[in-house]
Design a protein around this motif. Structure first.
Motif, PDB file in Angstrom:
ATOM      1  N   ALA A  12       0.825  -1.205   0.000  1.00  0.00           N
ATOM      2  CA  ALA A  12       0.000   0.000   0.000  1.00  0.00           C
ATOM      3  C   ALA A  12       0.861   1.257   0.000  1.00  0.00           C
ATOM      4  N   LEU A  13       0.351   2.277  -0.702  1.00  0.00           N
ATOM      5  CA  LEU A  13       0.966   3.602  -0.743  1.00  0.00           C
ATOM      6  C   LEU A  13      -0.126   4.636  -0.529  1.00  0.00           C
ATOM      7  N   ALA A  14       0.214   5.732   0.123  1.00  0.00           N
ATOM      8  CA  ALA A  14      -0.716   6.854   0.257  1.00  0.00           C
ATOM      9  C   ALA A  14       0.111   8.131   0.225  1.00  0.00           C
ATOM     10  N   LEU A  15      -0.301   9.086  -0.597  1.00  0.00           N
ATOM     11  CA  LEU A  15       0.410  10.344  -0.753  1.00  0.00           C
ATOM     12  C   LEU A  15      -0.504  11.486  -0.333  1.00  0.00           C
ATOM     13  N   SER A  16       0.015  12.394   0.503  1.00  0.00           N
ATOM     14  CA  SER A  16      -0.790  13.546   0.927  1.00  0.00           C
ATOM     15  C   SER A  16      -1.070  14.437  -0.282  1.00  0.00           C
ATOM     16  N   LEU A  17      -2.112  15.237  -0.192  1.00  0.00           N
ATOM     17  CA  LEU A  17      -2.537  16.082  -1.304  1.00  0.00           C
ATOM     18  C   LEU A  17      -1.440  17.043  -1.752  1.00  0.00           C
ATOM     19  N   ASP A  18      -0.657  17.551  -0.817  1.00  0.00           N
ATOM     20  CA  ASP A  18       0.420  18.479  -1.180  1.00  0.00           C
ATOM     21  C   ASP A  18       1.659  17.768  -1.720  1.00  0.00           C
ATOM     22  N   GLY A  19       1.643  16.449  -1.729  1.00  0.00           N
ATOM     23  CA  GLY A  19       2.755  15.679  -2.265  1.00  0.00           C
ATOM     24  C   GLY A  19       3.981  15.637  -1.372  1.00  0.00           C
ATOM     25  N   GLN A  20       3.859  16.070  -0.151  1.00  0.00           N
ATOM     26  CA  GLN A  20       5.002  16.127   0.760  1.00  0.00           C
ATOM     27  C   GLN A  20       5.212  14.816   1.517  1.00  0.00           C
ATOM     28  N   THR A  21       4.129  14.173   1.931  1.00  0.00           N
ATOM     29  CA  THR A  21       4.227  12.993   2.790  1.00  0.00           C
ATOM     30  C   THR A  21       3.750  11.748   2.056  1.00  0.00           C
ATOM     31  N   LEU A  22       4.589  10.727   2.067  1.00  0.00           N
ATOM     32  CA  LEU A  22       4.260   9.437   1.474  1.00  0.00           C
ATOM     33  C   LEU A  22       4.262   8.393   2.575  1.00  0.00           C
ATOM     34  N   LEU A  23       3.184   7.612   2.660  1.00  0.00           N
ATOM     35  CA  LEU A  23       3.128   6.472   3.574  1.00  0.00           C
ATOM     36  C   LEU A  23       3.231   5.203   2.748  1.00  0.00           C
ATOM     37  N   THR A  24       3.994   4.239   3.251  1.00  0.00           N
ATOM     38  CA  THR A  24       4.073   2.927   2.617  1.00  0.00           C
ATOM     39  C   THR A  24       3.845   1.868   3.679  1.00  0.00           C
ATOM     40  N   ASP A  28       6.062  -6.612   5.879  1.00  0.00           N
ATOM     41  CA  ASP A  28       6.866  -6.646   7.105  1.00  0.00           C
ATOM     42  C   ASP A  28       6.109  -6.118   8.313  1.00  0.00           C
ATOM     43  N   GLY A  29       4.897  -5.574   8.101  1.00  0.00           N
ATOM     44  CA  GLY A  29       4.068  -5.136   9.215  1.00  0.00           C
ATOM     45  C   GLY A  29       4.368  -3.740   9.727  1.00  0.00           C
ATOM     46  N   TYR A  30       5.090  -2.938   8.966  1.00  0.00           N
ATOM     47  CA  TYR A  30       5.408  -1.575   9.392  1.00  0.00           C
ATOM     48  C   TYR A  30       4.858  -0.556   8.410  1.00  0.00           C
ATOM     49  N   VAL A  31       4.416   0.580   8.950  1.00  0.00           N
ATOM     50  CA  VAL A  31       4.039   1.733   8.143  1.00  0.00           C
ATOM     51  C   VAL A  31       5.235   2.677   8.193  1.00  0.00           C
ATOM     52  N   ARG A  32       5.641   3.166   7.021  1.00  0.00           N
ATOM     53  CA  ARG A  32       6.775   4.089   6.945  1.00  0.00           C
ATOM     54  C   ARG A  32       6.303   5.430   6.396  1.00  0.00           C
ATOM     55  N   LYS A  33       6.845   6.495   6.971  1.00  0.00           N
ATOM     56  CA  LYS A  33       6.516   7.857   6.550  1.00  0.00           C
ATOM     57  C   LYS A  33       7.758   8.473   5.907  1.00  0.00           C
ATOM     58  N   TYR A  34       7.605   8.938   4.667  1.00  0.00           N
ATOM     59  CA  TYR A  34       8.705   9.548   3.928  1.00  0.00           C
ATOM     60  C   TYR A  34       8.408  11.011   3.642  1.00  0.00           C
TER      61      TYR A  34
END
Length: 160
Positions: A12-24, A28-34
């Motif tokens: 799964a991927l999710a990108l904030s509307l402003d394109g600044q924050t990406l969640l993956t 492996d059971g972890y959510v990562r914030k980029y």
């Protein structure tokens, strides 16, 4: 082009509307914030070791700013899911880390949602207190394979 290196499959991927924050999230059971903005401005370069498994043209990597486990709870009937990666022990005996199947993020990256194989949907902080669970929506009948926020962000829709 930017890359977000993972050691496991990304589901799964999710990108904030402003394109600044990406969640993956993934197996492996972890959510990562980029921080994507820092990546695109060239602040973080991938090392040769990290880049080796990727396309040669990818030289910039996602700036990992936070990560947290996607915690699950044991089913009440005593059976365990096939997605269990780390069996619980000690004070965490009623919790485990489960596969992340879907993600959604609020437009300003204040909070996010993650869906799991057990049917739970987790609401947690993203910008402030990343990964702190605020609420768990339970009792869905299957794996939450899709999540989407409504346009006014007061509700969400999901698919199992």
């Amino acid at each position: 082009m930017a890359a977000a290196p993972h050691s496991a499959q990304i589901h799964a991927l999710a990108l904030s509307l402003d394109g600044q924050t990406l969640l993956t999230g993934g197996s492996d059971g972890y959510v990562r914030k980029y921080d994507v903005h820092a990546t695109m401005n060239g602040k973080t370069m991938l090392t040769q070791n990290v880049r080796h498994g990727f396309v040669e043209g990818i030289t910039r990597g996602g700036t990992l700013t936070a990560f947290w486990p996607h915690e699950e709870h044991f089913p009440t009937n005593g059976s365990t899911s096939s997605s269990v990666l780390n069996p619980p022990s000690g004070p965490e005996k009623d919790r485990l880390i489960g596969v992340v199947h879907s993600l959604a993020i609020q437009q300003d990256a204040l909070w996010g949602l993650s869906g799991s194989e057990s049917g739970n949907i987790h609401l947690y902080g993203v910008r402030h207190d990343p990964g702190v669970t605020r609420h768990v929506f339970r009792k869905h009948k299957g794996a939450v394979s899709a999540l989407a926020l409504t346009q006014d962000e007061t509700n969400f829709e999901f698919g199992v």
